[in-house]
Design an enzyme around this catalytic site. Structure first.
Site, PDB file in Angstrom:
ATOM      1  CB  ALA A  28      -0.873  -0.002   1.250  1.00 22.61           C
ATOM      2  CE  LYS A  29       2.743   5.647  -4.482  1.00 18.53           C
ATOM      3  NZ  LYS A  29       4.211   5.576  -4.596  1.00 18.53           N
TER       4      LYS A  29
END
Ligand code: PMP
Length: 303
Positions: free
Chosen positions: A155-156
């Site tokens: 996930a960013k």
């Protein structure tokens, strides 16, 4: 010229998009972001967006991993982006930063729908982020990559980019252009904001998606090109010492595109110049994103 952004459900002038100091995401990093590149075609006066839907799908997946709910769908986000591109009418290559963040001014490290997850988007003009026409100096970082058991790198997550910033800071202090992370297992992982590939005996090797890397969009585009060009791709763990003896080492990412290393930790990579496989992939990538190759036009959304 005025800069327009997407903020609280509307396209507004940048000056109108202001957040309070106590914004949850600012204090705790509780947001997720993505990035989309647009390539400006001067002759056609058109902007070519590279894989916008895939980037918005990843943004929504990043939000899902954190448990942040957002109203807009990836398809709707793509429409918002198209409107924003038209409104700003920038006649240059662009870099778009969409993000979903907890907008509430609450104190407590909690993720909750009550903390007002909100979508925002802005864009800037951007040429090369890292040099693509000359070799980069790399530094294997003494900072290890965050792990899926800590803050999932798949996930960013906004706050997770402190990890990248520390590595990039150390690289700069050592006179290098970019950092290369090892993961908790000691395997080569990725750059501070890029995926990594090595070339050995004519074959591409890159860490698998289970090695605590971001599932890069550019990574999959380059693998698609390699497939068409009949260049073998192997997803497996890479040791640090393999970097030093690889024939070629390159990075992929929305910001960096396709950039190569001439040196890592003071060891020359190959003959220090752009290697034949990276050269081929880089050329096809740049031709494709500028709409010059019919087989890859499907990657692009024209505005
Ligand atoms: N790894 C990290 C840590 C990144 O921040 C990025 C940039 N989004 C990448 C890899 C490359 O991903 P993409 O090609 O989708 O931009």
């Amino acid at each position: 010229m005025k800069n327009f952004v997407y903020f609280k459900g509307e396209i507004v002038e940048e000056e109108q998009a202001r957040v309070p100091l106590a914004t949850h995401a600012l204090q705790y990093g509780t947001g997720v972001f993505d990035s989309v590149r647009g390539y400006w075609l001067e002759q056609k006066k058109a902007m070519l967006l590279l894989k916008p839907l895939e980037h918005f799908e990843r943004l929504v997946n990043s939000a899902k991993i954190l448990g942040l709910a957002v109203k807009e769908t990836p398809a709707e986000m793509t429409e918002i982006l198209k409107k924003l591109v038209k409104k700003n009418a920038l006649e240059s290559d662009i870099y778009v930063r969409p993000f979903i963040y907890q907008a509430a001014t609450k104190v407590a490290p909690i993720i909750s729908p009550d903390f007002e997850p909100s979508l925002a988007m802005y864009m800037i003009s951007l040429g090369d982020y890292l040099a693509t026409d000359k070799g980069l100096k790399g530094k294997v970082s003494s900072w290890r990559r965050i792990d899926d058991t800590m803050i999932p790198p798949r996930a960013k997550v906004c706050g997770a980019y402190v990890n990248s910033s520390l590595a990039r800071q150390e690289a700069a202090m050592c006179g290098a252009d970019e950092a290369i992370f090892l993961n908790q297992d000691g395997s080569v992982c990725e750059g501070s904001g890029e995926n990594i590939f090595i070339v050995r005996a004519g074959q591409l090797i890159t860490p698998p998606v289970s090695a605590n890397i971001l599932e890069g969009v550019t990574r999959s585009l380059v693998m698609e090109v390699a497939g068409r060009e009949r260049i073998g791709v192997c997803e497996r763990c890479i040791d640090r010492s393999e970097l030093y003896i690889a024939d070629e080492v390159f990075l992929t990412g929305t910001a960096c595109q396709v950039a190569y290393f001439s040196e890592i930790d003071g060891r020359q990579i190959g003959d220090g110049r752009l290697g034949p496989i990276t050269k081929k992939l880089q050329k096809i990538f740049f031709d494709a994103v500028h709409g010059r190759l019919p087989e890859y036009v499907k990657w692009l959304v024209q505005v």
